[in-house]
Design an enzyme around this catalytic site. Structure first.
Site, PDB file in Angstrom:
ATOM      1  N   LYS A   1       0.839  -1.205   0.000  1.00 25.25           N
ATOM      2  CA  LYS A   1       0.000   0.000   0.000  1.00 25.25           C
ATOM      3  C   LYS A   1       0.872   1.251   0.000  1.00 25.25           C
ATOM      4  O   LYS A   1       0.619   2.200  -0.744  1.00 25.25           O
ATOM      5  CB  LYS A   1      -0.939  -0.015   1.217  1.00 25.25           C
ATOM      6  CG  LYS A   1      -2.048  -1.047   1.082  1.00 25.25           C
ATOM      7  CD  LYS A   1      -2.820  -1.282   2.367  1.00 25.25           C
ATOM      8  CE  LYS A   1      -3.835  -2.414   2.172  1.00 25.25           C
ATOM      9  NZ  LYS A   1      -4.525  -2.795   3.395  1.00 25.25           N
TER      10      LYS A   1
ATOM     11  N   GLN B   1      -4.254  -1.219   9.645  1.00 23.21           N
ATOM     12  CA  GLN B   1      -4.254  -2.568   9.083  1.00 23.21           C
ATOM     13  C   GLN B   1      -4.861  -3.556  10.083  1.00 23.21           C
ATOM     14  O   GLN B   1      -4.458  -3.607  11.246  1.00 23.21           O
ATOM     15  CB  GLN B   1      -2.810  -2.980   8.728  1.00 23.21           C
ATOM     16  CG  GLN B   1      -2.708  -4.305   8.017  1.00 23.21           C
ATOM     17  CD  GLN B   1      -3.370  -4.307   6.630  1.00 23.21           C
ATOM     18  OE1 GLN B   1      -3.212  -3.385   5.850  1.00 23.21           O
ATOM     19  NE2 GLN B   1      -4.130  -5.346   6.341  1.00 23.21           N
TER      20      GLN B   1
ATOM     21  N   ASP C   1     -10.620   3.339   3.922  1.00 22.59           N
ATOM     22  CA  ASP C   1     -10.926   1.906   3.817  1.00 22.59           C
ATOM     23  C   ASP C   1     -12.435   1.694   3.652  1.00 22.59           C
ATOM     24  O   ASP C   1     -12.873   0.622   3.250  1.00 22.59           O
ATOM     25  CB  ASP C   1     -10.479   1.183   5.097  1.00 22.59           C
ATOM     26  CG  ASP C   1      -9.317   0.235   4.855  1.00 22.59           C
ATOM     27  OD1 ASP C   1      -9.046  -0.094   3.678  1.00 22.59           O
ATOM     28  OD2 ASP C   1      -8.682  -0.178   5.846  1.00 22.59           O
TER      29      ASP C   1
END
Ligand code: NAP
Length: 284
Positions: free
Chosen positions: A53, A97, A120
């Site tokens: 990412k 995460q 997200d």
């Protein structure tokens, strides 16, 4: 019939090039898109995802910050760090995460992220916005699946029956909602579904998001259907594979996504899209 491949790598390259162009224009106006990624603990898979990412951000010209913390970081300290990033004008997107260590409440962490920086798309505000059709951030994996459908001319799914296998908050449910917004007739299946094949055989589009190999086999697919494989599993040789019996299903389906090289790269791509959109909204 052998299905045509929906190539997630090729589509990602194309979308990321567009993102990089828009990011450069925004940077030229003094608003460089910025993403903060937080990793707690030393889960090796998470470390790989996070690295990919951050690299994708750099490649697109974004500012990116990777914050790594030991597994014993307290929940309070993590929440405090998120609050600081919520107030940092150089950061437009915050990604924590998952999974987090057991002593940290995932839900509390996600809800602490400002909805304006929830790239997200996991915040209740983002899920609610998707549900009622307002502007928010779409969860990256289903958003990437929609882009893949769009790439084969299926932006409007009016008259099509879409079947989603899986009902998680991060994939199955938002996927169903996005398909519904695209005018598909949607059925959601899960572990309590009786005779999955009887349902998938009626589908024009099947999205498998389960996390088990061979959940969808050739006999469960209508000839010519579009099959999107979200699953990430390991086969007997330890190689990455999806939920779909790829070799069998590709002989029946019209279109199919491979694993690897399908939904995976699109997930990261849509994270970039969301971060760029967050930066554009902040600059407006
Ligand atoms: P999850 O939270 O474990 O959800 C799995 C879903 O599958 C659940 O709704 C479950 O039903 C359902 N299910 C389990 N067994 C089933 C069966 N035999 N028949 C029908 N449905 C069944 O998983 P997730 O987070 O949604 O992820 C799903 C898969 O996608 C995983 O392999 C994950 O690694 C992968 N994934 C890939 C990406 C990517 O970028 N490629 C991103 C995210 C996730 P119940 O609700 O009844 O338990």
């Amino acid at each position: 019939m052998t299905a045509q491949l929906i190539d997630g790598n090729a589509l990602s390259t194309q979308v990321r090039a567009e993102v990089a162009q828009r990011a450069a224009a925004l940077t030229a106006r003094g608003h460089r898109p910025g993403l903060a990624v937080i990793l707690v603990g030393d889960n090796p898979a998470s470390a790989v995802y996070v690295r990919n990412k951050v690299k994708a951000c750099a490649d697109a010209g974004f500012h990116s910050v990777l914050e790594k913390y030991d597994a014993d970081l307290s929940e309070a300290a993590l929440l405090e760090r998120i609050e600081a990033l919520n107030n940092d004008p150089a950061i437009h997107g915050i990604l924590v995460q998952l999974p987090l260590p057991a002593h940290i409440d995932d839900h509390k962490v996600i809800e602490t992220i400002s909805p304006a920086k929830d790239v997200d798309g996991f915040h209740v505000a983002s899920a609610g916005a998707l549900m009622v059709g307002e502007v928010g951030f779409k969860a990256c994996t289903p958003y990437g699946c929609m882009k893949m459908l769009e790439s084969i001319g299926l932006k409007d799914l009016r008259g099509q029956h879409a079947v989603v296998i899986g009902r998680s908050n991060i994939v199955g449910k938002p996927m169903a909602m996005m398909l519904l917004r695209a005018n598909a007739t949607v059925t959601v299946c899960h572990s309590g579904t009786a005779d999955l094949g009887a349902i998938t055989r009626q589908a024009d589009v099947v999205v498998a998001a389960v996390g088990k190999r061979n959940v969808l086999t050739a006999d469960m697919v209508k000839p010519g259907a579009v099959v999107i494989d979200v699953g990430m599993n390991r086969n007997d040789e330890g190689k990455l594979c999806g939920d779909v019996d790829f070799a069998g299903v590709r002989e029946v389906a019209g279109w199919i996504t491979p694993v690897p090289g399908g939904v995976g790269p699109m997930t990261i791509t849509m994270l970039l899209v969301n971060t760029l959109e967050a930066a554009e909204r902040a600059a407006a």
